[in-house]
Scaffold this motif. Structure first.
Motif, PDB file in Angstrom:
ATOM      1  N   LEU A  68      -2.446   1.477 -51.777  1.00 15.47           N
ATOM      2  CA  LEU A  68      -2.967   0.370 -50.980  1.00 15.47           C
ATOM      3  C   LEU A  68      -3.420   0.869 -49.616  1.00 15.47           C
ATOM      4  O   LEU A  68      -2.622   1.415 -48.848  1.00 15.47           O
ATOM      5  N   ALA A  69      -4.703   0.706 -49.318  1.00 12.61           N
ATOM      6  CA  ALA A  69      -5.238   1.048 -48.003  1.00 12.61           C
ATOM      7  C   ALA A  69      -5.276  -0.197 -47.126  1.00 12.61           C
ATOM      8  O   ALA A  69      -5.030  -1.315 -47.585  1.00 12.61           O
ATOM      9  N   ARG A  70      -5.600  -0.014 -45.845  1.00 13.40           N
ATOM     10  CA  ARG A  70      -5.706  -1.147 -44.924  1.00 13.40           C
ATOM     11  C   ARG A  70      -7.147  -1.436 -44.548  1.00 13.40           C
ATOM     12  O   ARG A  70      -7.444  -2.456 -43.952  1.00 13.40           O
ATOM     13  N   ASN A  71      -8.046  -0.533 -44.887  1.00 10.91           N
ATOM     14  CA  ASN A  71      -9.458  -0.718 -44.582  1.00 10.91           C
ATOM     15  C   ASN A  71     -10.262   0.010 -45.652  1.00 10.91           C
ATOM     16  O   ASN A  71      -9.949   1.156 -45.991  1.00 10.91           O
ATOM     17  N   GLU A  72     -11.294  -0.636 -46.173  1.00  7.48           N
ATOM     18  CA  GLU A  72     -12.057  -0.025 -47.273  1.00  7.48           C
ATOM     19  C   GLU A  72     -12.775   1.246 -46.841  1.00  7.48           C
ATOM     20  O   GLU A  72     -12.850   2.212 -47.603  1.00  7.48           O
ATOM     21  N   GLN A  73     -13.309   1.260 -45.639  1.00 15.64           N
ATOM     22  CA  GLN A  73     -13.928   2.490 -45.160  1.00 15.64           C
ATOM     23  C   GLN A  73     -12.879   3.584 -45.029  1.00 15.64           C
ATOM     24  O   GLN A  73     -13.115   4.740 -45.391  1.00 15.64           O
ATOM     25  N   GLY A  74     -11.705   3.203 -44.535  1.00 10.63           N
ATOM     26  CA  GLY A  74     -10.633   4.176 -44.356  1.00 10.63           C
ATOM     27  C   GLY A  74     -10.200   4.821 -45.655  1.00 10.63           C
ATOM     28  O   GLY A  74      -9.910   6.016 -45.703  1.00 10.63           O
ATOM     29  N   MET A  75     -10.159   4.032 -46.742  1.00 10.85           N
ATOM     30  CA  MET A  75      -9.700   4.629 -47.998  1.00 10.85           C
ATOM     31  C   MET A  75     -10.719   5.621 -48.543  1.00 10.85           C
ATOM     32  O   MET A  75     -10.355   6.602 -49.196  1.00 10.85           O
ATOM     33  N   VAL A  76     -12.000   5.391 -48.265  1.00 13.75           N
ATOM     34  CA  VAL A  76     -13.008   6.382 -48.672  1.00 13.75           C
ATOM     35  C   VAL A  76     -12.849   7.655 -47.849  1.00 13.75           C
ATOM     36  O   VAL A  76     -12.921   8.772 -48.378  1.00 13.75           O
ATOM     37  N   HIS A  77     -12.610   7.509 -46.550  1.00 12.21           N
ATOM     38  CA  HIS A  77     -12.384   8.689 -45.711  1.00 12.21           C
ATOM     39  C   HIS A  77     -11.166   9.476 -46.182  1.00 12.21           C
ATOM     40  O   HIS A  77     -11.191  10.716 -46.225  1.00 12.21           O
ATOM     41  N   ALA A  78     -10.095   8.774 -46.513  1.00 12.21           N
ATOM     42  CA  ALA A  78      -8.898   9.462 -47.008  1.00 12.21           C
ATOM     43  C   ALA A  78      -9.210  10.222 -48.290  1.00 12.21           C
ATOM     44  O   ALA A  78      -8.753  11.358 -48.487  1.00 12.21           O
ATOM     45  N   SER A  79     -10.007   9.610 -49.157  1.00 14.52           N
ATOM     46  CA  SER A  79     -10.386  10.255 -50.417  1.00 14.52           C
ATOM     47  C   SER A  79     -11.231  11.497 -50.181  1.00 14.52           C
ATOM     48  O   SER A  79     -11.051  12.527 -50.836  1.00 14.52           O
ATOM     49  N   VAL A  80     -12.156  11.412 -49.249  1.00 19.58           N
ATOM     50  CA  VAL A  80     -13.023  12.547 -48.936  1.00 19.58           C
ATOM     51  C   VAL A  80     -12.204  13.708 -48.364  1.00 19.58           C
ATOM     52  O   VAL A  80     -12.410  14.871 -48.727  1.00 19.58           O
ATOM     53  N   ALA A  81     -11.273  13.386 -47.467  1.00 22.11           N
ATOM     54  CA  ALA A  81     -10.429  14.437 -46.893  1.00 22.11           C
ATOM     55  C   ALA A  81      -9.601  15.118 -47.980  1.00 22.11           C
ATOM     56  O   ALA A  81      -9.403  16.340 -47.959  1.00 22.11           O
ATOM     57  N   TYR A  82      -9.111  14.330 -48.918  1.00 17.92           N
ATOM     58  CA  TYR A  82      -8.356  14.874 -50.049  1.00 17.92           C
ATOM     59  C   TYR A  82      -9.230  15.844 -50.847  1.00 17.92           C
ATOM     60  O   TYR A  82      -8.817  16.968 -51.167  1.00 17.92           O
ATOM     61  N   ALA A  83     -10.459  15.431 -51.145  1.00 15.22           N
ATOM     62  CA  ALA A  83     -11.374  16.284 -51.911  1.00 15.22           C
ATOM     63  C   ALA A  83     -11.699  17.568 -51.161  1.00 15.22           C
ATOM     64  O   ALA A  83     -11.804  18.648 -51.764  1.00 15.22           O
TER      65      ALA A  83
END
Length: 628
Positions: A68-83
């Motif tokens: 569960l993220a708190r912001n949709e843009q934030g969850m994409v950023h978290a995903s990109v950093a993971y990648a």
């Protein structure tokens, strides 16, 4: 009894089951391609993908964890950093509700595609049947009934599809996996999912859900291309390597170090390539370009052959086409993408970075730059170290300079500890000053330079490698854009250190504004002045430390460099997400500039400051050119 060849599932249930069985492989190592799903639920996905993820967790029919993220843009950023931390071999999926929930992911999609990092976006869409039309949050376009807000993803995605019938999922999701695992074509992949189709059932072939391994290959260099590139390098008197992100993603670091040692060619780096050669390696000359280091930019001025490895040559890397000053400079570009390999009229070497470096090493056996050039490189590196030390120990007051905080932070972190940044004045300071031994330890997003990336990226980076200390370095401008994922760090029990540098304004754009004759207009956090009508009154009483505490983090305060060092030691010893708050001087001083960035200045103006800035701008434009 014959095993069934089909199974009835909803489209969302089928998608979850499919994603749970996808793997990537490179060099014999397999890993989950889609390790989980980030999401925020609303109408459009709560009864579709939301139900499917719940069912998978309860019945264990598919292993696809939900976050569960708190912001949709934030969850994409978290995903990109993971990648990025996983060398593009793993990518999260992100689901969002119809309308604003989905379009909140657009900035993240643009960032992913610009940085060429994989992420799977699953925006919810309107009813495919149009039984309820228009529905809540639907865009009505008079030009066509099939247009929705999700069409905005087309321009920022490497692959886009809308699944308007259940059976369309099969070719769409297979194409999505192909792009996610393609080192040339990767970026944001978007599958728009109408909300009714998500919940619609279908008889799916059981074979659709089998375990699939997507092999990420290493394209071999063409022998003739290797010989052409080697011939140019053999004839060079002042060659220079520019190492980009491709060196890191290809895991070619040790090969590059060995190549530089064998040939004596100095290595400059981009943001994405920093740490590919350790900062104290004899051939490492630092960041190059608009915010580059003294040694790298001085060598670039004279270079007769530039070997670009895994770089896309952004305008910051080339200092807006001014840093390579030799009128006869020639480029050799080793890149897996032909788009980048042919830039600057280069001799292209289209191949995997690791294999390309190995081929060049063999082709240049016995060749080495002359001793005078190596001596000059050593002299320039020594001068660069002197510049760094001045920046680290300014003794500035009453508030410390940002460069002093960076020096103290660099000293406090270990070789494997990760520093994350993206926007403002810090990327420029970091490119000049940060001393990285490990490329994963330097995580600066400077392709899209997205304010708000940092905190969310810290979350993704920590999930990608929990063994590393992750330090988010964020200014107050970026923090105010997006700090919500601190709450996610806390809820997931992840320990991240957030260094919150507050200077009550936009230091980077303020300095740029001043240099361009715009007098720092609109770049400070101030009350509106009743007399001037401008935002140049007293400093706003904004308490970001209290804000961070309200999100669940522990907070430490520092007002001096020594106090910051003490706070960092406490933060490193902590077991929870900890914010270290420190105030710095908005006006710097920053490191000396060794490059230029093309930002046009008004050709005519009533302001003396703007007219003077235009004269400077026009002088720089005289040195700008195409590399032909």
């Amino acid at each position: 009894m014959t095993a069934p060849t089909t199974i009835r599932l909803t489209t969302a249930q089928a998608l979850v089951r499919f994603l749970a069985n996808q793997y990537s492989e490179r060099d014999g190592r397999e890993q989950r391609l889609i390790p989980g799903v980030w999401g925020i639920f609303g109408h459009g996905n709560v009864a579709g993908i939301g139900q499917a993820l719940l069912q998978a967790a309860v019945t264990r029919e598919a292993d696809l964890p939900y976050y569960l993220a708190r912001n949709e843009q934030g969850m994409v950023h978290a995903s990109v950093a993971y990648a990025k931390m996983r060398d593009r071999l793993a990518a999260f999926a992100c689901t969002a509700s119809t309308g604003p929930g989905s379009t909140n992911m657009l900035t993240g999609a643009a960032l992913a595609t610009t940085n060429r990092l994989p992420v799977l976006l699953l925006p919810s869409d309107m009813f495919a049947t149009r039984a309820a039309d228009p529905v809540l949050q639907q865009l009505e376009d008079s030009r066509g009934g099939d247009v929705t807000v999700n069409d905005a993803f087309r321009s920022v995605s490497k692959y886009f599809d809308r699944v308007s019938r259940p059976e369309q999922l099969i070719p769409a999701v297979l194409a999505a996996m192909r792009v996610l695992t393609d080192p040339v074509e990767t970026g944001a992949v978007t599958l728009a999912l109408p909300q009714d189709v998500q919940a619609e059932s279908f008889e799916w072939p059981v074979s659709f859900f089998r375990r699939r391994v997507w092999h990420v290959g290493r394209p071999l260099p063409e022998p003739a291309a290797v010989e052409r590139a080697a011939r140019l390098l053999r004839n060079a008197r002042k060659p220079l390597i520019v190492a980009g992100g491709g060196v890191v993603y290809s895991d070619a670091r040790s090969r590059l170090c060995a190549f530089a040692e064998a040939t004596g060619i100095p290595v400059a780096d981009t943001h994405a390539g920093k740490g590919a050669v350790p900062w104290d390696h004899p051939c490492a000359v630092g960041g190059i370009g608009s915010t580059g280091a003294y040694a790298a930019n001085e060598l670039a001025k004279e270079a007769d052959v530039v070997l670009g490895i895994g770089t896309r040559y952004s305008d910051f890397t080339t200092a807006s086409h001014t840093v390579f000053g030799n009128p006869d400079v020639t480029f050799v570009n080793l890149n897996v993408a032909r788009l980048d390999a042919v830039k600057h009229s280069a001799e292209p070497l289209v191949a995997d970075a690791r294999l390309g470096i190995e081929a060049l090493t063999a082709a240049l056996t016995g060749w080495r730059t002359d001793e005078a050039y190596r001596d000059r490189t050593r002299h320039l590196i020594a001068r660069t170290r002197e510049i760094e030390e001045v920046c680290f120990h300014r003794g500035h007051g009453p508030r410390p300079a940002q460069t002093e905080i960076l020096g103290a932070l660099n000293q406090a972190l270990g070789d494997r500890d990760v520093v994350i940044n993206a926007a403002g004045s810090m990327p420029g300071d970091l490119q000049q000053l940060w001393r990285a031994r490990d490329p994963k330890a330097y995580h600066v997003e400077y392709a899209y330079s997205c304010m708000g990336y940092e905190v969310a990226a810290g979350l993704g980076a920590k999930m990608a490698d929990p063994s590393r200390e992750v330090v988010v370095l964020v200014g107050d401008g970026s923090y105010l854009m997006m700090a919500q994922e601190i709450a996610t760090m806390v809820s997931e029990g992840l320990k991240v250190i957030v260094v919150l540098v507050q200077n009550h304004g936009f230091a980077s754009i303020g300095s740029l504004s001043e240099a361009l004759g715009s007098q720092r207009f609109g770049t400070k956090y101030r009350f509106r002045d009743g007399d001037s009508g401008l935002l140049d009154g007293d400093v706003l009483p904004v308490d970001l430390a209290t804000n961070a505490s309200s999100l669940g983090a522990d907070v430490l305060h520092a007002t001096t460099v020594d106090g910051f060092r003490t706070a960092m030691e406490k933060a490193k010893a902590a077991t929870r997400t900890t914010v270290v708050h420190v105030e710095t001087d908005l006006y710097g001083p920053n490191p000396p500039g060794h490059g230029w960035w093309d930002v046009p200045v008004s050709q005519t103006s009533a302001l003396d400051s703007t007219r003077a800035a235009y004269e400077t701008y026009a002088a720089h434009k005289l040195t700008q050119r195409h590399y032909l």
